[in-house]
Design a protein around this motif. Sequence first.
Motif, mmCIF file in Angstrom:
data_model
loop_
_atom_site.group_PDB
_atom_site.id
_atom_site.type_symbol
_atom_site.label_atom_id
_atom_site.label_comp_id
_atom_site.label_asym_id
_atom_site.label_seq_id
_atom_site.Cartn_x
_atom_site.Cartn_y
_atom_site.Cartn_z
ATOM 1 N N VAL A 28 0.843 -1.196 0.000
ATOM 2 C CA VAL A 28 0.000 0.000 0.000
ATOM 3 C C VAL A 28 0.881 1.250 0.000
ATOM 4 N N LEU A 29 1.906 1.279 0.840
ATOM 5 C CA LEU A 29 2.815 2.419 0.910
ATOM 6 C C LEU A 29 3.440 2.706 -0.452
ATOM 7 N N SER A 30 4.009 1.700 -1.083
ATOM 8 C CA SER A 30 4.631 1.886 -2.405
ATOM 9 C C SER A 30 3.608 2.316 -3.445
ATOM 10 N N SER A 31 2.451 1.682 -3.433
ATOM 11 C CA SER A 31 1.403 2.009 -4.410
ATOM 12 C C SER A 31 0.928 3.449 -4.266
ATOM 13 N N ILE A 32 0.754 3.893 -3.041
ATOM 14 C CA ILE A 32 0.264 5.250 -2.802
ATOM 15 C C ILE A 32 1.297 6.263 -3.269
ATOM 16 N N LEU A 33 2.563 6.029 -2.948
ATOM 17 C CA LEU A 33 3.611 6.959 -3.378
ATOM 18 C C LEU A 33 3.673 7.040 -4.901
ATOM 19 N N CYS A 34 3.591 5.890 -5.572
ATOM 20 C CA CYS A 34 3.604 5.886 -7.041
ATOM 21 C C CYS A 34 2.352 6.551 -7.614
ATOM 22 N N SER A 35 1.190 6.195 -7.089
ATOM 23 C CA SER A 35 -0.073 6.761 -7.583
ATOM 24 C C SER A 35 -0.143 8.269 -7.373
ATOM 25 N N SER A 36 0.571 8.752 -6.358
ATOM 26 C CA SER A 36 0.566 10.188 -6.051
ATOM 27 C C SER A 36 1.651 10.945 -6.814
ATOM 28 N N GLY A 37 2.353 10.251 -7.696
ATOM 29 C CA GLY A 37 3.373 10.910 -8.508
ATOM 30 C C GLY A 37 4.693 11.122 -7.783
ATOM 31 N N LEU A 38 5.007 10.248 -6.823
ATOM 32 C CA LEU A 38 6.234 10.352 -6.024
ATOM 33 C C LEU A 38 6.397 11.764 -5.452
ATOM 34 N N PRO A 39 5.482 12.160 -4.573
ATOM 35 C CA PRO A 39 5.513 13.516 -4.026
ATOM 36 C C PRO A 39 6.746 13.763 -3.163
ATOM 37 N N TYR A 40 7.064 15.038 -2.967
ATOM 38 C CA TYR A 40 8.174 15.404 -2.094
ATOM 39 C C TYR A 40 7.902 14.921 -0.668
ATOM 40 N N TRP A 41 6.649 15.027 -0.245
ATOM 41 C CA TRP A 41 6.242 14.545 1.075
ATOM 42 C C TRP A 41 4.758 14.230 1.044
ATOM 43 N N THR A 42 4.340 13.403 1.958
ATOM 44 C CA THR A 42 2.931 13.127 2.170
ATOM 45 C C THR A 42 2.768 12.532 3.561
ATOM 46 N N ALA A 43 1.601 12.670 4.122
ATOM 47 C CA ALA A 43 1.304 12.096 5.434
ATOM 48 C C ALA A 43 -0.149 11.640 5.421
ATOM 49 N N PHE A 44 -0.361 10.387 5.781
ATOM 50 C CA PHE A 44 -1.716 9.855 5.720
ATOM 51 C C PHE A 44 -1.919 8.765 6.763
ATOM 52 N N TYR A 45 -3.194 8.533 7.045
ATOM 53 C CA TYR A 45 -3.633 7.441 7.900
ATOM 54 C C TYR A 45 -4.288 6.394 6.999
ATOM 55 N N VAL A 46 -4.002 5.127 7.257
ATOM 56 C CA VAL A 46 -4.701 4.032 6.589
ATOM 57 C C VAL A 46 -5.386 3.205 7.678
ATOM 58 N N PRO A 47 -6.677 2.915 7.525
ATOM 59 C CA PRO A 47 -7.356 2.102 8.541
ATOM 60 C C PRO A 47 -6.700 0.728 8.667
ATOM 61 N N ARG A 48 -6.398 0.317 9.885
ATOM 62 C CA ARG A 48 -5.676 -0.938 10.083
ATOM 63 C C ARG A 48 -6.497 -2.149 9.640
ATOM 64 N N TYR A 49 -7.814 -2.027 9.568
ATOM 65 C CA TYR A 49 -8.623 -3.165 9.132
ATOM 66 C C TYR A 49 -8.576 -3.359 7.619
ATOM 67 N N GLN A 50 -7.958 -2.424 6.883
ATOM 68 C CA GLN A 50 -7.882 -2.545 5.431
ATOM 69 C C GLN A 50 -6.551 -3.106 4.936
ATOM 70 N N VAL A 51 -5.585 -3.315 5.831
ATOM 71 C CA VAL A 51 -4.259 -3.792 5.416
ATOM 72 C C VAL A 51 -3.727 -4.857 6.373
ATOM 73 N N SER A 52 -2.764 -5.605 5.879
ATOM 74 C CA SER A 52 -1.979 -6.511 6.704
ATOM 75 C C SER A 52 -0.715 -5.749 7.100
ATOM 76 N N ASN A 53 -0.507 -5.567 8.375
ATOM 77 C CA ASN A 53 0.541 -4.685 8.880
ATOM 78 C C ASN A 53 1.911 -5.375 8.880
ATOM 79 N N ASP A 54 2.497 -5.563 7.699
ATOM 80 C CA ASP A 54 3.787 -6.247 7.606
ATOM 81 C C ASP A 54 4.967 -5.349 7.992
ATOM 82 N N LEU A 55 4.723 -4.081 8.253
ATOM 83 C CA LEU A 55 5.782 -3.171 8.700
ATOM 84 C C LEU A 55 5.751 -2.965 10.216
ATOM 85 N N TRP A 56 4.996 -3.816 10.913
ATOM 86 C CA TRP A 56 4.867 -3.704 12.359
ATOM 87 C C TRP A 56 6.254 -3.681 12.993
#
Length: 150
Positions: A28-56
Amino acid sequence: MFDRWRILSGGLLSIFRSSNHLPKSSVVLSSILCSSGLPYWTAFYVPRYQVSNDLWGKSHFNWQVEGENYHILRTGAFPFIKFHCSNRPVEDLQIEDIFYRALKILNLGLPTFAYGLAGLVMTGHMEIFQVENKEITLFYWYKEDRGSPN
């Protein structure tokens, strides 16, 4: 705007449910950065029930996406996972990562829990992305200007 109770209840249920069928938070992290055009910065919340937290357990680390490096500040901010991403050169972030993890442990995670509840109440903008054929809803404090260097 969005159903805060659904996010909170989904977060509670995610504690007890398997997330193997969900997209990994790293994908999700990689996809969002790519979909957003590799922004200089971004900050977001993703609901934990929508992802598998492999970066725990990771708090501050380098993340490579399409030849760009990002410094990622990540925390579990129940009922979300919060990401702050800055496009910056690779650095050794191991000491900072250990420091942030230790802080979370020492304060029993209470500030990160408060941060998540603040996100639940204060987020003013959301965007829906498709990742691995699943809808992932990202929440932002405000609509970002992705071309901005600040």
